[in-house]
Write a protein that holds these residues in place. Structure first.
Motif, PDB file in Angstrom:
ATOM      1  N   LEU A   1      68.657 -39.650   7.051  1.00 35.42           N
ATOM      2  CA  LEU A   1      70.028 -39.390   6.617  1.00 35.42           C
ATOM      3  C   LEU A   1      70.825 -38.723   7.727  1.00 35.42           C
ATOM      4  N   SER A   2      72.025 -39.209   7.956  1.00 35.58           N
ATOM      5  CA  SER A   2      72.914 -38.551   8.908  1.00 35.58           C
ATOM      6  C   SER A   2      73.438 -37.264   8.284  1.00 35.58           C
ATOM      7  N   ALA A   3      73.998 -36.407   9.106  1.00 31.63           N
ATOM      8  CA  ALA A   3      74.562 -35.156   8.594  1.00 31.63           C
ATOM      9  C   ALA A   3      75.686 -35.440   7.597  1.00 31.63           C
ATOM     10  N   ASN A   4      76.519 -36.437   7.900  1.00 37.16           N
ATOM     11  CA  ASN A   4      77.636 -36.750   7.004  1.00 37.16           C
ATOM     12  C   ASN A   4      77.152 -37.214   5.632  1.00 37.16           C
ATOM     13  N   LYS A   5      76.129 -38.068   5.619  1.00 40.77           N
ATOM     14  CA  LYS A   5      75.610 -38.552   4.341  1.00 40.77           C
ATOM     15  C   LYS A   5      74.897 -37.429   3.573  1.00 40.77           C
ATOM     16  N   MET A   6      74.176 -36.600   4.299  1.00 39.99           N
ATOM     17  CA  MET A   6      73.471 -35.495   3.656  1.00 39.99           C
ATOM     18  C   MET A   6      74.456 -34.556   2.968  1.00 39.99           C
ATOM     19  N   TRP A   7      75.540 -34.247   3.649  1.00 36.81           N
ATOM     20  CA  TRP A   7      76.505 -33.330   3.048  1.00 36.81           C
ATOM     21  C   TRP A   7      77.332 -34.008   1.962  1.00 36.81           C
ATOM     22  N   ALA A   8      77.532 -35.320   2.071  1.00 41.77           N
ATOM     23  CA  ALA A   8      78.203 -36.034   0.982  1.00 41.77           C
ATOM     24  C   ALA A   8      77.355 -35.981  -0.290  1.00 41.77           C
ATOM     25  N   LEU A   9      76.046 -36.154  -0.138  1.00 44.46           N
ATOM     26  CA  LEU A   9      75.153 -36.043  -1.296  1.00 44.46           C
ATOM     27  C   LEU A   9      75.217 -34.655  -1.907  1.00 44.46           C
ATOM     28  N   ARG A  10      75.228 -33.636  -1.072  1.00 47.73           N
ATOM     29  CA  ARG A  10      75.262 -32.262  -1.578  1.00 47.73           C
ATOM     30  C   ARG A  10      76.604 -31.968  -2.268  1.00 47.73           C
ATOM     31  N   ARG A  11      77.682 -32.542  -1.762  1.00 51.30           N
ATOM     32  CA  ARG A  11      78.983 -32.343  -2.420  1.00 51.30           C
ATOM     33  C   ARG A  11      79.019 -33.031  -3.782  1.00 51.30           C
ATOM     34  N   VAL A  12      78.392 -34.215  -3.884  1.00 51.22           N
ATOM     35  CA  VAL A  12      78.311 -34.896  -5.175  1.00 51.22           C
ATOM     36  C   VAL A  12      77.521 -34.051  -6.165  1.00 51.22           C
ATOM     37  N   ILE A  13      76.406 -33.485  -5.717  1.00 52.83           N
ATOM     38  CA  ILE A  13      75.579 -32.650  -6.596  1.00 52.83           C
ATOM     39  C   ILE A  13      76.368 -31.444  -7.088  1.00 52.83           C
ATOM     40  N   ASP A  14      77.108 -30.818  -6.187  1.00 58.65           N
ATOM     41  CA  ASP A  14      77.939 -29.662  -6.582  1.00 58.65           C
ATOM     42  C   ASP A  14      78.993 -30.086  -7.605  1.00 58.65           C
ATOM     43  N   ALA A  15      79.605 -31.264  -7.391  1.00 59.52           N
ATOM     44  CA  ALA A  15      80.648 -31.737  -8.306  1.00 59.52           C
ATOM     45  C   ALA A  15      80.069 -32.055  -9.679  1.00 59.52           C
ATOM     46  N   LEU A  16      78.875 -32.628  -9.711  1.00 61.76           N
ATOM     47  CA  LEU A  16      78.224 -32.913 -10.992  1.00 61.76           C
ATOM     48  C   LEU A  16      77.855 -31.617 -11.714  1.00 61.76           C
ATOM     49  N   ALA A  17      77.336 -30.654 -10.964  1.00 60.82           N
ATOM     50  CA  ALA A  17      76.913 -29.386 -11.567  1.00 60.82           C
ATOM     51  C   ALA A  17      78.091 -28.590 -12.112  1.00 60.82           C
ATOM     52  N   SER A  18      79.236 -28.647 -11.424  1.00 57.93           N
ATOM     53  CA  SER A  18      80.408 -27.881 -11.844  1.00 57.93           C
ATOM     54  C   SER A  18      81.210 -28.599 -12.934  1.00 57.93           C
TER      55      SER A  18
END
Length: 335
Positions: free
Chosen positions: A203-220
């Motif tokens: 995973l590139s850094a951009n994709k890794m952080w996009a995944l983490r942002r999606v997880i945060d958005a789902l959790a919130s």
């Protein structure tokens, strides 16, 4: 309270009834399980959505008390046989998920009628008749796949996803499967995985952080499947694009593969023209005009073009197998 995607350990007082149940599921005809599963899994190296040498589709779903196994076989032209193994309390939910994933109730008359007026497409539709639009079982899985498949070749993206699944997912021993089966990694497990592990998977850094942002958005609750379901596709796409790392192509793939929205098509894809050329040959085509002619089910073109590509690679109906390591090339769709 933030939702939990994990599988909590059982307490001493927990009582889980493990059982097996079988269900006959009627399907809209014509229906072909093999084509629908191929469109879902993409390549035979997929270790989450597995096709056995006997044409049975097998998947391990994440349950609250451990994996729940679903086995699907085409019993007849108009019915599937679904066998579910695991916590008895999870069987009804898993059956509903399987029905939705395999598009058993989807009516494609409108698309097929429009496609019949386009000679090169009519031939492909006739050859692949019976495919239904598959869906991922969750918004999270749809987002994760769409992000990983951004801007690299089909084979390279599949390899990266394979590595992520093996590193983070849960292996499940299932008798009769040609490869070791894995559950798709939960959002919670991915969030808890160190960056170094995800980078090692490719995973590139951009994709890794996009995944983490999606997880945060789902959790919130900022990103919510129910809310997206209630929105028109244009509004749902705009909501997805508020998350950095999700552009027009990714949003369209999420809506198509995750929410079953056939009125969207991932047009910003460098492989679209080459895939159409593969099918159409020397016949002229104009993508915007083609999508307009196909109308509100134009998204089915995505699945038919994918099947044409898989057919050329000998992937249609191929039993699941271990992966091969390709080079990573930026040739497929993206934002």
């Amino acid at each position: 309270m933030a939702p939990s995607w994990g599988q909590p350990p059982l307490s001493q007082e927990s009582r889980v009834v493990l059982s097996s149940s079988s269900h006959v599921v009627s399907v809209a005809t014509p229906y072909r399980l093999d084509l629908t599963v191929c469109a879902l899994r993409r390549l035979s190296t997929n270790v989450v959505d597995v096709l056995t040498p006997h044409g049975q589709y097998v998947r391990a779903h994440c349950g609250l008390n451990g994996p729940v196994i679903a086995r699907v076989a085409q019993a007849s032209a108009d019915a599937l046989m679904v066998t579910i193994e695991g916590d008895a309390a999870e069987h009804a939910r898993t059956l509903a998920t399987v029905r939705r994933m395999l598009g058993v109730d989807r009516d494609l008359f409108q698309f097929e009628r429009a496609a019949a007026t386009i000679p090169w497409l009519a031939s492909l539709v006739e050859r692949m008749r019976g495919v239904r639009p598959p869906r991922y079982p969750s918004l999270w899985e749809a987002c994760a796949n769409a992000i990983v498949f951004q801007q690299v070749s089909l084979r390279a993206a599949s390899t990266i996803m394979h590595r992520v699944i093996v590193a983070v997912g849960q292996p499940v021993e299932v008798e009769g499967t040609p490869v070791r089966l894995y559950t798709f990694p939960t959002a919670e497990r991915v969030q808890a995985t160190p960056d170094s592990v995800l980078r090692s998977a490719g995973l590139s850094a951009n994709k890794m952080w996009a995944l983490r942002r999606v997880i945060d958005a789902l959790a919130s609750g900022t990103l919510d499947a129910t809310t997206l379901d209630e929105c028109a596709s244009r509004d749902a796409a705009a909501m997805l694009r508020r998350i950095k790392g999700i552009g027009p192509w990714t949003a369209a793939v999420i809506l198509l593969r995750g929410l079953g929205r056939l009125d969207v098509f991932p047009a910003n894809d460098t492989s679209v023209a080459s895939n159409i050329a593969l099918v159409a040959g020397a016949a002229p085509f104009d993508v915007p005009l083609l999508l307009k002619d196909l109308g509100s089910q134009c998204g089915m073109l995505y699945f038919y073009l994918l099947l044409a590509r898989l057919e050329a690679r000998g992937e249609i109906g191929r039993p699941s197998a271990e992966r091969a390591e390709p080079s990573t090339r930026r040739v497929s769709g993206g934002d």
